[in-house]
Design a protein around this motif. Sequence first.
Motif, PDB file in Angstrom:
ATOM      1  N   ALA A   1      -7.793  11.114  -8.162  1.00 37.03           N
ATOM      2  CA  ALA A   1      -9.040  10.347  -8.081  1.00 37.03           C
ATOM      3  C   ALA A   1      -8.969   9.271  -6.997  1.00 37.03           C
ATOM      4  CB  ALA A   1      -9.353   9.702  -9.433  1.00 37.03           C
ATOM      5  N   HIS A   2      -7.838   9.195  -6.287  1.00 34.16           N
ATOM      6  CA  HIS A   2      -7.637   8.234  -5.197  1.00 34.16           C
ATOM      7  C   HIS A   2      -7.835   6.790  -5.670  1.00 34.16           C
ATOM      8  CE1 HIS A   2      -7.522  11.664  -2.491  1.00 34.16           C
ATOM      9  NE2 HIS A   2      -8.671  12.062  -2.988  1.00 34.16           N
TER      10      HIS A   2
ATOM     11  N   HIS B   1       1.094  13.583 -16.043  1.00 34.63           N
ATOM     12  CA  HIS B   1      -0.219  14.150 -15.735  1.00 34.63           C
ATOM     13  C   HIS B   1      -1.282  13.050 -15.667  1.00 34.63           C
ATOM     14  CE1 HIS B   1       0.964  18.305 -15.611  1.00 34.63           C
ATOM     15  NE2 HIS B   1       1.555  18.218 -16.804  1.00 34.63           N
ATOM     16  N   THR B   2      -1.094  11.969 -16.410  1.00 32.32           N
ATOM     17  CA  THR B   2      -1.989  10.815 -16.262  1.00 32.32           C
ATOM     18  C   THR B   2      -1.868  10.261 -14.851  1.00 32.32           C
ATOM     19  OG1 THR B   2      -1.711  10.270 -18.616  1.00 32.32           O
ATOM     20  CG2 THR B   2      -2.617   8.560 -17.190  1.00 32.32           C
ATOM     21  N   GLY B   3      -0.637  10.183 -14.353  1.00 30.43           N
ATOM     22  CA  GLY B   3      -0.419   9.743 -12.984  1.00 30.43           C
ATOM     23  C   GLY B   3      -1.117  10.648 -11.986  1.00 30.43           C
ATOM     24  N   ARG B   4      -1.121  11.934 -12.248  1.00 29.76           N
ATOM     25  CA  ARG B   4      -1.798  12.878 -11.340  1.00 29.76           C
ATOM     26  C   ARG B   4      -3.310  12.675 -11.364  1.00 29.76           C
ATOM     27  NH1 ARG B   4       2.643  16.033 -13.520  1.00 29.76           N
ATOM     28  NH2 ARG B   4       4.075  16.469 -11.780  1.00 29.76           N
TER      29      ARG B   4
ATOM     30  N   ALA C   1       1.445   6.006  -8.769  1.00 30.92           N
ATOM     31  CA  ALA C   1       0.430   7.034  -8.568  1.00 30.92           C
ATOM     32  C   ALA C   1      -0.737   6.552  -7.720  1.00 30.92           C
ATOM     33  CB  ALA C   1      -0.092   7.529  -9.917  1.00 30.92           C
ATOM     34  N   GLY C   2      -0.869   5.256  -7.530  1.00 33.09           N
ATOM     35  CA  GLY C   2      -1.982   4.743  -6.760  1.00 33.09           C
ATOM     36  C   GLY C   2      -1.968   5.230  -5.315  1.00 33.09           C
TER      37      GLY C   2
ATOM     38  N   SER D   1       0.852  -1.183   0.000  1.00 35.38           N
ATOM     39  CA  SER D   1       0.000   0.000   0.000  1.00 35.38           C
ATOM     40  C   SER D   1       0.884   1.226   0.000  1.00 35.38           C
ATOM     41  CB  SER D   1      -0.911   0.009   1.238  1.00 35.38           C
ATOM     42  OG  SER D   1      -0.133   0.050   2.406  1.00 35.38           O
ATOM     43  N   SER D   2       0.302   2.393  -0.184  1.00 32.18           N
ATOM     44  CA  SER D   2       1.099   3.620  -0.246  1.00 32.18           C
ATOM     45  C   SER D   2       1.701   3.938   1.112  1.00 32.18           C
ATOM     46  CB  SER D   2       0.218   4.781  -0.721  1.00 32.18           C
ATOM     47  OG  SER D   2      -0.816   4.991   0.200  1.00 32.18           O
ATOM     48  N   ASN D   3       2.701   4.795   1.103  1.00 33.80           N
ATOM     49  CA  ASN D   3       3.395   5.172   2.325  1.00 33.80           C
ATOM     50  C   ASN D   3       2.525   6.133   3.136  1.00 33.80           C
ATOM     51  OD1 ASN D   3       5.296   5.741   4.255  1.00 33.80           O
ATOM     52  ND2 ASN D   3       6.497   7.126   2.950  1.00 33.80           N
TER      53      ASN D   3
END
Length: 335
Positions: free
Chosen positions: A229-230, A221-224, A251-252, A21-23
């Motif tokens: 959008a979480h 910007h796709t990553g953003r 980006a997730g 999971s993310s940090n």
Amino acid sequence: MKKITLLMLTAILGLQGCNNSSNESKKGVKSTIPAVHQIQPSEITDYIAEFKSQQLRLKLVFDGVESKISHAYNVKPTNTWVLNYGKGLAEVGYDFDNDEPLASLTLHDGDTSDIYDFNPTRTLVGVDIEIKEVDEETMLYSGSVQDVVTGNVYPVELYINQSLKGAGDTKLVVNGNKATLSGTLGTSTYIQIQDMIHTTSADTLILSNVPGSENDGINMHTGRLIRNAHLTTIMPKDGEAYSGGVDLFAAGTQRIYEVGGKIGVHSWCCTDDGKDAGQLSKDDKAHGAQLTYFREMLGDEKGPEFYFYTIDAAPANDIHLMSVVDMVKYTLTTP
């Protein structure tokens, strides 16, 4: 340009893994370092609008019948663009080093539902192909193509423009709250993800087979879009993500890694003087956009650490498969 070719992909082996999971410690942390972008955020709307306008002008006219075309993939060693015209694939001459068209065109009729396992039913080779500029943005390939079996000759016109460069060839399939992404990333990917966010209930993005990106500026910007959008990103046990695909995985808001998935990184190429990013000093301004992106995704500390790890791990013409230890170290996953 961050992309792994099909030849390079065949040489890549397996990778171990775990869930992630993310940090959490980096949530809410905003960098005070000035942001750098290849495409300014304020310019994205106009950038996408111009891309869509140019895409509408792409077409193939074969024996009087018009077909829309889309980018499939590049074969740079043979200076060829491969385009999908619905009823087959077109091989179009293009000098990628000098960024100019070459007067060659070959059509291959056949089922294009799987372009990487394409079996043509008919091949027509260009005869006396000429190139002329229609306007500032559009080039016309015109002449004839000859059926290699029957010898029959047919008139042909192909209209192309700069929207083919960096468009990518991704497919995004939405099933309930999950979407599966495959193919080479580009401007089309940004549009697909944006449309998915606005029109579906999907909250999870699965990276099935993503060999890289043809347009790093828009890919960040796709990553953003994904982060804002979480969305949860998943690298499945049979999935692959390389180079720009790893940027999207990072980006997730939550990142899930399954045993067997392949996550590969390398340096990008090239600067204006032809240098690989790994050849630059760490304070070189050319790192700015990538550093901005990874600070946003992984935090002010781990973001730069991960970025410099990627460009040192392998040169632009190679790939390094990440170990689970390194995924944990740079917070792409948790133990």
